[in-house]
Write a protein that holds these residues in place. Structure first.
Motif, PDB file in Angstrom:
ATOM      1  N   GLY A 244       0.835  -1.186  -0.086  1.00 38.91           N
ATOM      2  CA  GLY A 244       0.001  -0.056   0.055  1.00 38.91           C
ATOM      3  C   GLY A 244       1.062   1.191  -0.081  1.00 38.91           C
TER       4      GLY A 244
ATOM      5  N   TRP B 109      -5.048   5.101  -2.160  1.00 35.32           N
ATOM      6  CA  TRP B 109      -4.273   4.527  -1.657  1.00 35.32           C
ATOM      7  C   TRP B 109      -4.218   2.939  -2.742  1.00 35.32           C
ATOM      8  CZ3 TRP B 109      -0.480   4.826   2.020  1.00 35.32           C
ATOM      9  CH2 TRP B 109      -0.648   5.988   2.767  1.00 35.32           C
ATOM     10  N   THR B 110      -3.231   2.153  -2.531  1.00 36.38           N
ATOM     11  CA  THR B 110      -3.126   0.967  -3.342  1.00 36.38           C
ATOM     12  C   THR B 110      -2.857  -0.118  -2.181  1.00 36.38           C
ATOM     13  OG1 THR B 110      -0.585   1.024  -3.683  1.00 36.38           O
ATOM     14  CG2 THR B 110      -2.019   2.021  -5.304  1.00 36.38           C
TER      15      THR B 110
ATOM     16  N   ARG C 201      -5.529  -0.200   0.877  1.00 43.15           N
ATOM     17  CA  ARG C 201      -6.695   0.395   0.264  1.00 43.15           C
ATOM     18  C   ARG C 201      -7.799  -0.770   0.628  1.00 43.15           C
ATOM     19  NH1 ARG C 201      -7.929   2.874  -4.856  1.00 43.15           N
ATOM     20  NH2 ARG C 201     -10.116   2.236  -5.740  1.00 43.15           N
TER      21      ARG C 201
ATOM     22  N   ARG D 140       0.096   6.488   6.599  1.00 43.07           N
ATOM     23  CA  ARG D 140      -0.593   5.303   6.540  1.00 43.07           C
ATOM     24  C   ARG D 140      -1.467   5.348   7.723  1.00 43.07           C
ATOM     25  NH1 ARG D 140       3.501   0.181   4.997  1.00 43.07           N
ATOM     26  NH2 ARG D 140       3.447   0.595   2.983  1.00 43.07           N
TER      27      ARG D 140
END
Length: 648
Positions: free
Chosen positions: A293, A301-302, A306, A326
């Motif tokens: 992420g 976000w990835t 996410r 984060r």
């Protein structure tokens, strides 16, 4: 609207900031608060009213959002509060649940008490909220006599179950418990329903799997991932009474497949029988991009971060590096480990320098030796000219000077019977000096030819920039984001290597492949958390029996790692308490040592090695170059003397 948002009763502002009870009142005829001013509340009480009757839904939502914002301000400035919501309007209760989550009011430290006269079957939309929060539901009935029933919604309950009735109250008998649960129970400390949770995880080939007998199903088997963090998850799941990654099926063989499910993928262990029929499958949810992420330029976000943000998983195993960015979008557990980032580099091959005959003495010693030789030659040729001519009946100056050179080359000298005493003294001192130097040179040369040096030039990030080596980093991780977003320093220089094609990002599933091919070749280096790099080196040693990699000395980006879950998740707080117990007992590091044999074998590899194999031409060609150069010089001198002898 402004008047509707004002508290009906408010003690001094300082008391309100430290209030312990916040009453949110909806316009209800049957409920009055005429006695609130007489309630003894030393911590303060705030009462907010949202007039819902006869108003547009948008207006009600606007008022509710402001009320929740004010209540959230009180929560942030108080050690603990209890929110009492009183309403008979299902739409308002649903809207309040939505806005309280948006306003970060429904955290585990906040106690919620919902008072209503609605029956349970009209409150289905509240069950999810009641299950996730530290809350109780009180249903009031006035017929045939006044009575209050107190309910608790257990987390992860099935849709056809009912909330647990923990107590009831009547004016005559008071409060009477009906269940073993107390009021406001710690529902997440041990999950009563034994749910099967969704755990986010990214596949990493560095972890091994093993087929073992399943103690819960005699005759069946299960596939276990041999990893310290998976063992930690299993320990936490057993303590908290939830299940994960268990296979209860007979099988002949297992294989790993990647199955696309919507936006994500599932790491599946497919169990087959003799005919190839699928008997059972278990899975971890993994993001489609297989990333931990990272924050994107647009704020999205990835990866697993996410999924945790969207509550698509109950929590993610990780382990994640805890960063401020984060922490704004997810909640972390108590840190599982604290470690640095390290670079893993391929070790060079043992080498013998063809110019090793020059290495026993460093350049300063060679310079001092040449200076001493010139000094002796000067003394032996210049000093005799100071004597009387008739005294110079001894051997010629050239012969004496050449004797000094012959001593250095360990050859015999001309007879010294006709030498002066001072000349003999000079020659003797020179002999003693050359004996020490030549013996030292011979001993060191033998050692150098028998010992092979292993080059390990990459020891810092600066060395990566200054040498033709490619930098590998795991895609979608905090270290990749730190390097790619750096604005100055060596991280910025590393990021600029992308323009030269010397900066690459790889998926976690490609770690082992890139280590075995690119890093072993010596023209790539891989950066990762210290435990990951040690694990990869240990596994490679277990397979090959050789230490083909080393860790650079430089350590950077000291980080805390933890599991992650949705923001304000009560499950994360419960998991944290279990992790603290495991850490205090020292179990996690014990598991790391168990599941990573040979972890310390290659941490301090030798930089030299002794060999007894015969030398090849490539090892001594430097000496041959000196020999050929000497012959060439001799030939040119011979030609010059030949020409000179024929001159008239």
């Amino acid at each position: 609207m402004k008047e509707a948002l004002q508290p009906e009763y408010n003690e001094q502002s300082d008391a309100l900031l430290h209030s312990k009870y916040v009453l949110l009142r909806v316009n209800m005829i049957a409920y009055t608060f005429s006695g609130v001013s007489e309630v003894a509340a030393p911590w303060g009480v705030g009462v907010f009213k949202v007039a819902a009757s006869g108003q547009d839904a948008n207006v009600t939502h606007a008022q509710l959002s402001q009320v929740v914002g004010q209540a959230g301000f009180i929560r942030k400035n108080s050690r603990s509060i209890t929110v009492v919501v009183v309403s008979d309007d299902p739409a308002f209760l649903a809207a309040f649940a939505e806005w309280s989550f948006k306003g970060r009011l429904q955290v585990w430290s906040t106690r919620f008490l919902v008072l209503t006269r609605l029956p349970l079957n009209h409150l289905q939309h509240l069950r999810s909220t009641l299950a996730k929060t530290n809350s109780m539901l009180i249903i009031i009935k006035n017929e045939p006599y006044p009575k209050c029933s107190v309910f608790v919604e257990l987390p992860y309950s099935s849709g056809d179950s009912q909330p647990q009735k923990v107590a009831w109250w009547t004016p005559s008998r008071g409060l009477a418990p009906t269940f073993h649960l107390p009021l406001f129970p710690d529902k997440f400390y041990r999950l009563a329903t034994g749910p099967r949770l969704l755990v986010g995880q990214v596949p990493m080939p560095i972890y091994k799997t093993k087929v073992v007998n399943d103690p819960d199903a005699p005759g069946a088997n299960r596939v276990t991932v041999l990893s310290s963090k998976v063992t930690l998850l299993e320990t936490v799941s057993e303590a908290m009474n939830f299940t994960n990654q268990k296979v209860l099926a007979d099988f002949k063989y297992a294989c790993h497949e990647l199955v696309e499910v919507g936006r994500h993928s599932v790491i599946s262990d497919i169990i087959h029988d003799d005919t190839g029929h699928v008997l059972h499958r278990y899975d971890y949810v993994t993001p489609a991009d297989r990333a931990f992420g990272a924050e994107q330029p647009d704020g999205s976000w990835t990866g697993m971060i996410r999924m945790s943000m969207r509550e698509e998983v109950d929590f993610s195993l990780g382990l994640f590096v805890m960063t401020p960015s984060r922490a704004k979008v997810v909640d972390f557990t108590f840190p599982v480990d604290i470690m640095y980032y390290r670079m893993i580099v391929g070790r060079g091959k043992p080498e013998v320098s063809p110019w090793s005959f020059l290495l026993p003495l460093n350049p300063r010693v060679w310079a001092a030796l040449l200076t001493a030789l010139l000094g002796v030659l000067a003394v032996m040729t210049i000093f005799p000219s100071c004597l009387q001519t008739q005294a110079c009946y001894c051997t010629g100056r050239v012969v004496k000077a050449s004797s000094c050179v012959r001593v250095l080359l360990q050859q015999d000298v001309s007879p010294v019977r006709t030498w002066w005493v001072w000349e003999r003294v000079v020659l003797g001192v020179w002999m003693l000096t050359t004996v020490v130097l030549t013996r030292s040179y011979t001993g060191n040369l033998v050692s150098l030819l028998a010992v092979r040096y292993i080059p390990m030039p990459i020891q810092s990030l600066r060395d990566v920039v200054d040498n033709p080596i490619t930098f590998l980093v795991q895609k979608g991780t905090s270290q990749a984001n730190s390097i790619q977003t750096a604005e100055s320093g060596v991280f910025r220089e590393i990021s600029n290597l992308q323009k030269e094609g010397r900066f690459e990002t790889i998926h976690s599933s490609e770690l082992t492949k890139n280590l075995d091919v690119k890093v072993r070749r010596g023209d790539h280096t891989l950066i990762s958390l210290e435990d990951v790099t040690k694990m990869m080196m240990a596994q490679d040693f277990s397979v090959t029996g050789k230490c083909d990699f080393y860790l650079a000395r430089e350590k950077f980006l000291k980080s805390m790692t933890a599991m992650a879950g949705p923001k304000h998740s009560a499950l994360i707080n419960a998991v944290s308490r279990r992790i603290i117990t495991v850490r205090e007992a020292g179990l996690y590091y014990h598991w790391v040592n168990i599941y990573t044999p040979n972890m310390t074998t290659c941490l301090n590899p030798p930089t030299t090695m002794t060999v007894r194999s015969p030398f090849s031409l490539s090892n001594i060609w430097g000496t041959l170059v000196v020999y050929v150069a000497g012959l060439a010089i001799s030939f040119h001198v011979f030609c010059f003397e030949l020409i000179y002898s024929h001159l008239p």
